[in-house]
Design a protein around this motif. Structure first.
Motif, short mmCIF file in Angstrom:
data_model
loop_
_atom_site.label_atom_id
_atom_site.label_comp_id
_atom_site.label_asym_id
_atom_site.label_seq_id
_atom_site.Cartn_x
_atom_site.Cartn_y
_atom_site.Cartn_z
N ALA A 22 0.83 -1.20 0.00
CA ALA A 22 0.00 0.00 0.00
C ALA A 22 0.87 1.26 0.00
O ALA A 22 0.58 2.23 -0.72
N ILE A 23 1.94 1.24 0.79
CA ILE A 23 2.84 2.39 0.86
C ILE A 23 3.53 2.60 -0.48
O ILE A 23 3.63 3.73 -0.98
N VAL A 24 4.00 1.51 -1.08
CA VAL A 24 4.63 1.59 -2.40
C VAL A 24 3.62 2.08 -3.43
O VAL A 24 3.95 2.89 -4.32
N PHE A 25 2.39 1.60 -3.32
CA PHE A 25 1.34 2.01 -4.26
C PHE A 25 1.06 3.51 -4.14
O PHE A 25 0.83 4.20 -5.15
N LEU A 26 1.09 4.03 -2.91
CA LEU A 26 0.87 5.46 -2.70
C LEU A 26 1.99 6.30 -3.31
O LEU A 26 1.79 7.47 -3.65
N LEU A 30 2.71 9.98 -6.86
CA LEU A 30 3.63 11.07 -6.56
C LEU A 30 4.82 11.06 -7.52
O LEU A 30 5.23 12.11 -8.03
N LEU A 31 5.36 9.87 -7.77
CA LEU A 31 6.50 9.76 -8.68
C LEU A 31 6.10 10.14 -10.10
O LEU A 31 6.84 10.83 -10.80
N THR A 32 4.95 9.64 -10.53
CA THR A 32 4.51 9.95 -11.90
C THR A 32 4.12 11.42 -12.06
O THR A 32 4.11 11.94 -13.19
N ASP A 245 8.43 4.09 -22.24
CA ASP A 245 7.57 2.91 -22.31
C ASP A 245 7.79 1.99 -21.12
O ASP A 245 6.85 1.33 -20.64
N VAL A 246 9.03 1.93 -20.63
CA VAL A 246 9.31 1.16 -19.42
C VAL A 246 8.51 1.72 -18.25
O VAL A 246 7.91 0.98 -17.46
N GLY A 247 8.50 3.05 -18.14
CA GLY A 247 7.74 3.70 -17.07
C GLY A 247 6.26 3.40 -17.16
O GLY A 247 5.63 3.04 -16.16
N PHE A 248 5.68 3.52 -18.34
CA PHE A 248 4.25 3.25 -18.53
C PHE A 248 3.93 1.78 -18.23
O PHE A 248 2.93 1.47 -17.58
N TYR A 249 4.79 0.88 -18.72
CA TYR A 249 4.57 -0.56 -18.52
C TYR A 249 4.61 -0.91 -17.04
O TYR A 249 3.74 -1.63 -16.53
N ASN A 250 5.62 -0.42 -16.33
CA ASN A 250 5.76 -0.75 -14.92
C ASN A 250 4.61 -0.19 -14.09
O ASN A 250 4.17 -0.81 -13.13
N LEU A 251 4.12 0.97 -14.49
CA LEU A 251 2.99 1.57 -13.78
C LEU A 251 1.77 0.66 -13.88
O LEU A 251 1.10 0.39 -12.88
N GLY A 252 1.50 0.16 -15.10
CA GLY A 252 0.37 -0.75 -15.27
C GLY A 252 0.59 -2.06 -14.55
O GLY A 252 -0.34 -2.62 -13.95
N PHE A 253 1.82 -2.57 -14.60
CA PHE A 253 2.15 -3.84 -13.95
C PHE A 253 1.95 -3.75 -12.44
O PHE A 253 1.50 -4.72 -11.80
#
Length: 284
Positions: A22-26, A30-32, A245-253
């Motif tokens: 949950a903390i990582v998800f939060l 912020l990072l994006t 694309d790495v950023g977008f992919y990891n966000l969805g993953f």
């Protein structure tokens, strides 16, 4: 009949995993918000590289520690943990030599500077020490210490990651240094705890080192195989497409990564329970 303590421990590990996730998800929104996609992609690749090096640096020392915990007395166990640390240091030295020789090629492959490649080796070593302490607590069936330490580490990483990003103009480097400092802080704390418990000694026993390598080394290909299935796609995307694309992919993953929470939590409680039962059976 499954022990009540086993169920309780599995519950503690589950809550710990959920809170950490949950903390990582939060952290994601912020990072994006503060990073452009290519910067976030670089951050992801550095985490991927650390994940790749951890089983190589550690040679699965946490798994070996959990096995030997039930077979050795305290003094012998301290000799064993000292031997694992000695082997880890030798591997780190070799990796620094390798980076000096072919760091340029690796840098082009991962889109990470040689400077940060050197930091990544240090981070993998730091996380190895952290995992060593966690493995001992897990073997002792001390789920509360394990959970508290893990959650505290995640919180500190959250704070030291997001604050520099908000405060400094060079967002990416601020993020990377915050991430680095958070791991090194807990690596030092872990090392101090292990020292206080007399689990590191300046006596290196050849037989303990050989025993550790025989157990841990065959597991490395398995760990690398897991990394290839779970992480290598980011490297492929970076080389075939772009860092953005790495950023977008990891966000969805990241949104779908919570599926294995329950299984991982129960496994953390089950492994020391199983080893203890096997040890008792061997005695008879």
């Amino acid at each position: 009949m499954i022990e009540k303590k086993l169920i309780t421990e599995a519950g503690i590990y589950t809550i710990s995993n959920i809170l950490n996730k949950a903390i990582v998800f939060l952290l994601l929104p912020l990072l994006t918000h503060y990073l452009i996609p290519s910067e976030y992609g670089t951050y992801v690749l550095i985490q991927v590289a650390v994940s790749f090096l951890i089983p190589i640096v550690s040679i699965n020392s946490n798994a070996a520690i959990q096995r030997e915990f039930f077979l050795l007395n305290h003094y012998q166990f301290a000799q064993y943990t000292s031997g694992t640390l000695f082997v880890n240091i030798i591997i780190v030295a070799f990796l620094y030599l390798l980076t000096w020789l072919i760091g340029g090629y690796i840098s082009k492959l991962l889109f990470i500077s040689v400077f940060w490649l050197n930091i990544i080796i240090l981070l993998a070593f730091g996380q190895t020490i952290i995992n060593l302490l966690l493995a001992i607590w897990q073997s002792e069936r001390n789920a509360k210490y394990y959970a508290l330490f893990s959650i505290l580490q995640t919180i500190i990483r959250f704070v030291l990651t997001i604050l520099p990003v908000v405060l400094f103009n060079d967002k990416l480097n601020a993020l990377l240094w915050g991430y680095t400092i958070s791991i090194l802080i807990f690596a030092l704390i872990s090392f101090k705890v292990l020292l206080k418990r007399n689990l590191f000694k300046l006596i290196i026993i050849k037989e303990k080192i050989i025993s550790f390598i025989r157990y841990g080394l065959p597991l490395v290909p398995h760990q690398i195989g897991g990394w290839l299935m779970g992480m290598a796609d980011r490297v492929i995307i970076a080389n075939k497409l772009s860092l953005s694309d790495v950023g977008f992919y990891n966000l969805g993953f990241s949104f779908g990564s919570g599926v294995g929470l329950i299984q991982d939590s129960f496994n953390k409680a089950w492994v020391p329970y199983l080893y203890k039962k096997l040890t008792i059976n061997d005695e008879y």
